[in-house]
Motif scaffolding. Structure first.
Motif, short mmCIF file in Angstrom:
data_model
loop_
_atom_site.label_atom_id
_atom_site.label_comp_id
_atom_site.label_asym_id
_atom_site.label_seq_id
_atom_site.Cartn_x
_atom_site.Cartn_y
_atom_site.Cartn_z
N GLU A 19 51.33 81.93 31.25
CA GLU A 19 50.28 81.80 30.25
C GLU A 19 49.58 83.14 30.09
OE1 GLU A 19 47.14 78.43 28.81
OE2 GLU A 19 48.27 78.20 30.66
N THR A 45 48.43 74.77 39.60
CA THR A 45 48.00 75.11 38.25
C THR A 45 48.53 74.09 37.25
OG1 THR A 45 47.88 76.94 36.66
CG2 THR A 45 49.96 76.67 37.86
N THR A 46 48.59 74.48 35.98
CA THR A 46 48.98 73.58 34.90
C THR A 46 50.31 74.01 34.29
OG1 THR A 46 47.82 74.92 33.25
CG2 THR A 46 46.57 73.16 34.31
N ARG A 47 50.88 73.12 33.52
CA ARG A 47 52.04 73.49 32.72
C ARG A 47 51.58 74.38 31.59
NH1 ARG A 47 55.26 67.71 32.06
NH2 ARG A 47 55.82 67.46 34.26
N ARG A 50 53.97 75.06 25.43
CA ARG A 50 55.40 75.04 25.13
C ARG A 50 55.86 76.39 24.62
NH1 ARG A 50 57.32 70.08 21.62
NH2 ARG A 50 56.45 69.09 23.50
N THR A 53 57.62 80.90 29.05
CA THR A 53 58.39 80.81 30.29
C THR A 53 58.33 82.14 31.02
OG1 THR A 53 60.44 81.47 29.18
CG2 THR A 53 59.98 79.10 29.34
N SER A 62 53.02 75.09 41.80
CA SER A 62 53.02 73.65 41.53
C SER A 62 52.29 73.41 40.21
CB SER A 62 52.31 72.90 42.67
OG SER A 62 52.12 71.54 42.33
N ARG A 63 52.98 72.83 39.23
CA ARG A 63 52.41 72.64 37.89
C ARG A 63 52.23 71.15 37.59
NH1 ARG A 63 52.17 77.41 35.27
NH2 ARG A 63 53.51 79.10 36.01
N TRP A 64 51.22 70.87 36.74
CA TRP A 64 50.90 69.50 36.38
C TRP A 64 50.44 69.49 34.93
CZ3 TRP A 64 51.95 65.31 39.19
CH2 TRP A 64 51.38 64.08 38.82
N PRO A 65 50.74 68.44 34.17
CA PRO A 65 50.29 68.40 32.77
C PRO A 65 48.76 68.46 32.66
CG PRO A 65 51.90 66.66 33.22
CD PRO A 65 51.52 67.26 34.54
#
Length: 389
Positions: A19, A45-47, A50, A53, A62-65
């Motif tokens: 990001e 952190t977060t995803r 879109r 990458t 570790s990512r989460w929505p």
């Protein structure tokens, strides 16, 4: 250092590379700095949005929505909670680290403080700003401001150490908390591996200015749209490219409609893509809107453009003013359309040479590389873990 002896560090942040943004790049540099010192680093952190990458370094991510607003930001109470609530459980059940590093906002700091108290883990707060000062600057008042100020003060006072990106931030934190010790100024900078003069460029785009980053009340990016409106008719072959998102994005698009296709708004993209535009831009644009609680802040947008060889047009106050003027890095203007328009016309009339672009990039690499910030931050985090804050 054996695997068993390696310090374990968890970084908790709603923003992380790939990001784009200063916080994401800064924490990536910290993770690299810690890994280089033999630490086992885990980033919670977060995803990313879109289309973004990128490869991780020598650390686990570790990512989460997460919920994002209409502009794609994780900004606002609901968006913060969509990260903070899962973060509580993610930290609670994850392997126990030796220290946790957390970034603003204070709500995330509160979650980290709570879990760290339950699990008896020290935490370090990496502060690029003072959220309560910024909130006051954009008009937050009454109980909401008092609650935010109390929360931020409580989180900062309890931290094993606080990392500040500038002397101005350090002083703000000291005034808020009463702390005299344990606040470490580690500096600010830009990812000069990504933002460099070497790589793809965009000569086919013609003559253009680039603004890349958040568009909110604090940055006041609208001053560039309004300024460009004053020069567009006399410079039909020049364009203004606005990359990013933020709460003011839709309003800025509406203001730009009268100018026509000379102003283009483009979605957030990777740092390498933005760098390719900086390499061909007549100038990069950055601002800090006066009186919004961020007058002490460094505009890292300027540094990103400079690292890729683009001179800067900077509107507003703060430490960037003296830096730009003393080192001949571009043009400083007042935060008003007429002043910015004059700066734009000056850049169009006298574009910088390739030799000067090389000078700007070299100067930025020497003075504001995030590598040194990450290394300084890593040293302080490990010291705090050992009780040497």
């Amino acid at each position: 250092m054996t695997q068993q002896q390696a310090p374990r560090v968890t970084i908790a942040s709603r923003l992380f590379a790939p990001e784009t943004g200063a916080a994401a790049y800064r924490l990536k540099a910290l993770a690299n700095g810690l890994a280089e010192r033999g630490a086992k680093v885990r980033v919670i952190t977060t995803r990313p949005p879109r289309g973004l990458t990128g490869a991780n370094g020598d650390y686990q991510v570790s990512r989460w929505p997460v919920l994002r607003d209409a502009g794609g930001n994780v900004r606002g109470y609901i968006q913060y909670l969509s990260f903070d609530i899962p973060l509580f459980f993610r930290l609670l059940i994850s392997p126990k680290p030796d220290v946790v590093v957390v970034e603003p906002p204070p709500t995330t700091g509160l979650i980290v403080k709570t879990v760290c108290r339950l699990r008896r883990i020290p935490y370090v707060y990496f502060s690029a700003d003072v959220s309560s000062s910024a909130a006051k600057g954009i008009g937050v008042k009454g109980p909401a401001l008092r609650l935010l100020t109390w929360m931020e003060r409580w989180v900062l006072r309890s931290a094993a150490g606080v990392l500040a990106v500038s002397e101005g931030v350090r002083q703000e934190i000291s005034a808020l908390t009463g702390r005299e010790h344990g606040i470490h100024m580690v500096g600010t900078g830009v990812d000069t591996d990504t933002f460099s003069p070497v790589g793809d460029a965009r000569p086919e785009e013609g003559t253009f200015f680039v603004y890349a980053g958040t568009m909110s009340e604090i940055q006041g990016a609208g001053v560039f749209v309004d300024a460009f409106a004053l020069i567009a008719q006399d410079n039909p072959d020049v364009r203004l490219l606005m990359f990013g998102q933020g709460v003011e994005l839709e309003a800025l698009k509406a203001r730009a409609e009268a100018i026509g296709p000379q102003v283009q708004f483009r979605p957030p993209t990777s740092g390498s893509e933005v760098a390719s535009y900086f390499r061909s831009a007549i100038a990069s644009l950055a601002s800090v809107r006066p009186g919004k609680g961020y007058d002490f802040a460094f505009a890292t947008k300027s540094l990103a453009g400079l690292a890729a060889g683009a001179p800067t047009i900077y509107a507003g106050g703060g430490p960037m003013v003296e830096l730009i003027e003393e080192n001949k890095l571009g043009i400083v203007s007042e935060w008003d359309p007429a002043s910015v328009a004059l700066a734009m016309k000056a850049m169009i009339a006298s574009p910088v040479s390739e030799a000067d672009r090389s000078r700007l990039a070299t100067w930025t690499e020497e003075h504001f590389s995030l590598r040194s910030v990450g290394q300084a931050g890593a040293e302080r985090v490990l010291s705090c873990m050992k009780g040497k804050a």
